[in-house]
Write an enzyme that holds these catalytic residues in place. Structure first.
Site, mmCIF file in Angstrom:
data_model
loop_
_atom_site.group_PDB
_atom_site.id
_atom_site.type_symbol
_atom_site.label_atom_id
_atom_site.label_comp_id
_atom_site.label_asym_id
_atom_site.label_seq_id
_atom_site.Cartn_x
_atom_site.Cartn_y
_atom_site.Cartn_z
ATOM 1 N N HIS A 22 0.804 -1.228 0.000
ATOM 2 C CA HIS A 22 0.000 0.000 0.000
ATOM 3 C C HIS A 22 0.836 1.278 0.000
ATOM 4 C CE1 HIS A 22 -3.803 2.201 1.313
ATOM 5 N NE2 HIS A 22 -4.167 1.437 0.293
ATOM 6 N N LYS A 27 2.891 4.513 -1.360
ATOM 7 C CA LYS A 27 2.667 5.458 -2.457
ATOM 8 C C LYS A 27 3.796 6.486 -2.410
ATOM 9 C CE LYS A 27 -2.289 5.034 -1.494
ATOM 10 N NZ LYS A 27 -2.125 4.365 -0.186
ATOM 11 N N ASP A 30 16.842 10.129 -7.375
ATOM 12 C CA ASP A 30 18.293 10.259 -7.177
ATOM 13 C C ASP A 30 18.717 10.027 -5.730
ATOM 14 O OD1 ASP A 30 18.645 10.770 -9.853
ATOM 15 O OD2 ASP A 30 18.562 12.946 -9.621
#
Length: 252
Positions: A153, A155, A160
């Site tokens: 779940h 997100k 870099d």
């Protein structure tokens, strides 16, 4: 006149001494003013629908104005795209759902530029109609999915290894255009290193499998172990046929 002349010379010498003493502090102040401040930005959604074609031109394409009727100003989506497209070396993605065509194009564009892109996603949601995961795999981007009973779940994205992009936003058109969501963009190498741990398989169940790009035999590190792409794949314990869209990249 002679004493006055010596007084002037002494004053000049004292002024030079004071100037030399203050010079390092002045140089430090000037250097601090020229240094770029770490990025700190919060984006709120739903985003205004704007044209993003100028941001998503493929390498070598001639610049051209988009004739579409959409507004061409800044929006939360365009600022998110700019943050992603600033990647020069690597992009790590941990995403529950990924169906936004614009964000998918941005990830593929970075891959074309030579940026190392790695994706971890949820095995259930990667199979939904409109998912960008099949297209990313078809482009040769490394994708892993979880085999755990719970959802993957997360997100977030790491640019870099120093810029963390995280928040409530699923990378879907529905969330971008309709939901009340937030995205925090923060630049901090230590934060980026910590957030990268789930992408490397160092936090949570180590039951992630590499989705092998067509024709490739590369392995992908997962903590101390290395997992090699295998076929047929399985999703939540169910076998996926060799001609499945999950494997041939036709899910979009």
């Amino acid at each position: 006149m002679q004493p006055l002349r010596w007084q002037v010379v002494a004053a000049i010498a004292a002024g030079l001494a004071l100037a030399l003493e203050a010079l390092p502090a002045v140089l430090r102040w000037l250097w601090a003013g020229r240094q770029r401040r770490p990025r700190r930005e919060v984006l709120f959604f739903p985003s205004q629908v704007t044209c993003t074609e100028a941001l998503l031109r493929v390498p070598g394409a001639a610049p051209s104005g988009c004739p579409c009727s959409l507004p061409h100003g800044e929006s939360s989506l365009s600022r998110l795209l700019r943050a992603l497209l600033a990647a020069r070396a690597s992009l790590e993605l941990c995403l529950f759902a990924f169906s936004s065509p614009q964000l998918g194009r941005a990830v593929q564009l970075l891959h074309q530029r030579g940026v190392r892109v790695r994706v971890v996603t949820d095995c259930d949601y990667m199979a939904l109609n409109g998912s960008q995961i099949g297209l990313l795999r078809k482009a040769g981007i490394q994708v892993r999915h979880d085999q755990d009973l719970g959802y993957m779940h997360h997100k977030f994205a790491i640019v870099d290894r120093k810029v963390l992009i995280t928040g409530s936003l699923n990378w879907t058109t529905q969330a971008i255009q309709n939901n009340r969501e937030n995205v925090l963009i923060t630049e901090d190498e230590e934060t980026g290193d910590v957030a990268e741990m789930p992408a490397r398989g160092e936090v949570g169940p180590a039951s992630l499998e590499l989705e092998r790009p067509p024709g490739a035999t590369a392995t992908f590190p997962l903590g101390a172990a290395r997992f090699r792409g295998r076929s047929p794949r399985s999703v939540r314990g169910k076998p996926v046929p060799l001609n499945s869209p999950l494997l041939n990249g036709t899910v979009h």
